[in-house]
Scaffold this motif. Sequence first.
Motif, PDB file in Angstrom:
ATOM      1  N   ARG A  84      -8.060 -13.818   1.888  1.00 33.82           N
ATOM      2  CA  ARG A  84      -9.334 -13.404   1.307  1.00 33.82           C
ATOM      3  C   ARG A  84      -9.666 -11.993   1.781  1.00 33.82           C
ATOM      4  N   ARG A  85      -9.857 -11.126   0.813  1.00 37.14           N
ATOM      5  CA  ARG A  85     -10.249  -9.744   1.120  1.00 37.14           C
ATOM      6  C   ARG A  85     -11.728  -9.719   1.481  1.00 37.14           C
ATOM      7  N   PRO A  86     -12.182  -8.643   2.132  1.00 37.79           N
ATOM      8  CA  PRO A  86     -13.599  -8.562   2.504  1.00 37.79           C
ATOM      9  C   PRO A  86     -14.559  -8.718   1.320  1.00 37.79           C
ATOM     10  N   ASP A  87     -14.116  -8.336   0.116  1.00 42.75           N
ATOM     11  CA  ASP A  87     -14.991  -8.472  -1.055  1.00 42.75           C
ATOM     12  C   ASP A  87     -14.953  -9.877  -1.658  1.00 42.75           C
TER      13      ASP A  87
END
Length: 126
Positions: free
Chosen positions: A35-38
């Motif tokens: 999971r990316r920060p966004d």
Amino acid sequence: MADIEPYENALDAIPGAHPYPRTSRYHDAEIGIHRRPDGTEVRYTKRRLLPPLAETEDEDQSHTVSSGERPDLLGQRYFGDPAQWWQIADANPVLDPRELTDEAGNVIEIPLAGSFPRADRGDRRV
């Protein structure tokens, strides 16, 4: 046609579905999610474990490489599918599959069709 979901999304709706066909070397590999920060999810194939190289003669057969042979041609010859070259690469201690056939006269091991252990039973990484 704008309402058709991409291939990856359609697979997500099927329990147990896997993005690789049964004949792929990655079929049994675990799929991870980053999971990316966004909040965007990125799926990736986790490292697969290889079984230990066979130590008994009945697990494989020897093949002497001839000039002009390639891994895909050996996959076709021994497994009936050129995409199965990876089984031969897994049965031999090479990093690059071209090393299998780069020198005529090399002796390589060919696993017997259907007898190569599943990737989840070993501890060698690739």
